[in-house]
Enzyme design. Structure first.
Site, mmCIF file in Angstrom:
data_model
loop_
_atom_site.group_PDB
_atom_site.id
_atom_site.type_symbol
_atom_site.label_atom_id
_atom_site.label_comp_id
_atom_site.label_asym_id
_atom_site.label_seq_id
_atom_site.Cartn_x
_atom_site.Cartn_y
_atom_site.Cartn_z
ATOM 1 N N ASP A 211 -5.950 -5.237 -0.806
ATOM 2 C CA ASP A 211 -5.204 -4.443 0.038
ATOM 3 C C ASP A 211 -4.770 -3.215 -1.166
ATOM 4 O O ASP A 211 -5.134 -3.591 -2.361
ATOM 5 C CB ASP A 211 -3.984 -5.076 0.459
ATOM 6 N N ASP A 213 -1.455 -2.496 -1.850
ATOM 7 C CA ASP A 213 -0.169 -2.700 -2.017
ATOM 8 C C ASP A 213 0.554 -1.814 -0.922
ATOM 9 O O ASP A 213 0.190 -1.827 0.313
ATOM 10 C CB ASP A 213 0.340 -2.548 -3.502
#
Length: 428
Positions: A211, A213
């Site tokens: 991802d 963040d």
């Protein structure tokens, strides 16, 4: 010499009884309590491995509650010389995309509640473990090589910031961590790295980016569901990397065994020469078979029409390999040994000139030829042999040697050809 054992921490997918040979589960107690899971032990490519699931087998242990001291101690006590760890990370850099692998080289420890030292007291004097380079360069190189060989998108360096968790970052924190120079973020790695260094166990990590963040505009903020989905989609890649690294250790162990079977004779054929005598390896049926098997694995999927062996020990290797690969066999000999019409090629010795010969009809135009000999020193004989093959319009696909003496720089003389050697004697 004890058997090499490798520890693995994380959800690697290698805990499967169908993957491990001699699969066993072991309950372990340490002076620091129980590790996160039972130890799963077994063999991969003949290498002993011991596996701990960092967050428990059902992911029931939050990051802050992981007993890192027990995990590292258990693997050290089990006899692990190396620890390979896997982890999911959030990317703090545009170029580190979802699914990319990062081979970490630095960490920032932003945890506050972890027990990160074995030395709660200085009973025998102060102990301050150096931590300038907390990840093993040896393991990092192996992990990078594995990623490259498997053609997986990877980043060869990366600084991870380990936060406390179990919550994810605020946007302000995410931007701050980027300013600090962190490339990826997670909740696990710094405590493990610190403790592995204290325990003097080499430690390396393959991190998977799942991802961004919460710093990147236009991207969905990190969630546990997102992490799980990316991990599930890419865990096979992480498993392949670990298997490739363990296989490389297996190959190194085999080479070590083969090397021990080669006799070294000082001052032969003249003063100052350390002669590497492969005949002691050739007479050892297990060792000889293992050598041929290793060379076979290297070339089994390559298009080769014939093996060209150089007199005389090269004949033994070339003959065995040609039979195993199902190719033709070509002999390159010293002058006056071949009965039919030949061509020859001269090469320089330290004092004088020598030559090698090949039958004119040994190779057809366009044939792909693997050249093999027992040893490469200065490379003169091998270079002349390659020229013979090319005079007959054959193509040298590679030059293969059981033994290489790198200090004599024979590889440089063969720089226009791919060169492979099994055993190297460097500075010995």
């Amino acid at each position: 010499m004890g058997r090499l054992k490798i520890g693995i921490i994380g959800g690697s997918g290698l805990e499967n009884p169908e993957i491990l040979q001699d699969y066993q589960e072991k309950e372990v107690e340490t002076p620091f309590g129980k590790p996160s899971s039972k130890l799963i032990t077994g063999k991969l490519f003949g290498i002993d491995v011991a596996i701990i699931s960092r967050h428990g087998t059902k992911h029931e242990i939050p990051p802050t509650q992981v007993n890192n001291k027990a995990n590292i101690f258990a693997l050290k006590y089990e006899g692990c010389k190396y620890i390979l760890a896997t982890t999911a990370v959030g990317s703090l850099r545009e170029e580190i995309k979802r699914g990319d692998l990062v081979i970490l080289d630095q960490f920032i420890d932003f945890t506050r509640r972890r027990d990160v030292t074995f030395y709660d007291k200085f009973e025998f004097g102060a102990i301050h473990t150096p931590m300038a380079d907390p990840f093993s360069e040896h393991l990092r190189k192996k992990l990078i090589d594995a990623c490259e060989e498997l053609k997986l998108s990877n980043h060869k360096t990366g600084t991870v910031i380990t936060i406390e968790g179990s919550r994810f970052s605020t946007r302000a924190e995410s931007f701050l961590f980027r300013q600090w120079g962190a490339d990826v973020i997670n909740m696990s790695i710094a405590p493990e790295a610190i403790l592995a260094n204290e325990a003097e166990v080499e430690y390396g990590v393959v991190a998977m980016s799942t991802d961004y963040d919460c710093w990147k505009e236009g991207e969905e903020n990190v969630s546990w569901e997102m992490i799980k989905q990316t991990m599930n989609n890419n865990v096979e890649n992480v498993k392949k990397v670990l298997l490739k690294v363990i296989e490389s250790f297996s190959i190194e162990e085999k080479i070590k065994r083969l090397k021990e079977k080669i006799r070294t004779i000082p001052n032969f054929p003249k003063q100052g020469i350390m002669f590497r005598d492969i005949t002691t390896l050739l007479k050892d049926k297990e060792g000889f078979r293992e050598l041929i098997d290793m060379i076979y694995e290297k070339y089994k999927d390559m298009q080769i029409d014939a093996i060209a062996g150089i007199e005389s020990r090269g004949f033994a290797l070339a003959g065995m390999l040609a039979g195993k690969l199902g190719t033709g066999l070509v002999l390159i000999r010293k002058p006056g040994k071949l009965p039919a019409e030949t061509i020859s090629e001269c090469y320089n010795l330290e004092y004088g000139v020598d030559s090698v010969e090949i039958h004119k009809d040994a190779i057809s135009p366009g044939q792909k030829i693997l050249l093999i000999d027992d040893l490469i020193a200065t490379g003169g004989t091998a270079e002349a042999s390659c020229k013979l093959i090319e005079k007959l319009q054959g193509q040298v696909v590679e030059c293969c040697f059981a033994i290489e003496l790198p200090e004599l720089k024979g590889r440089e003389k063969l720089s226009k050809y791919p060169v492979f050697s099994v055993i190297k004697f460097e500075g010995e």
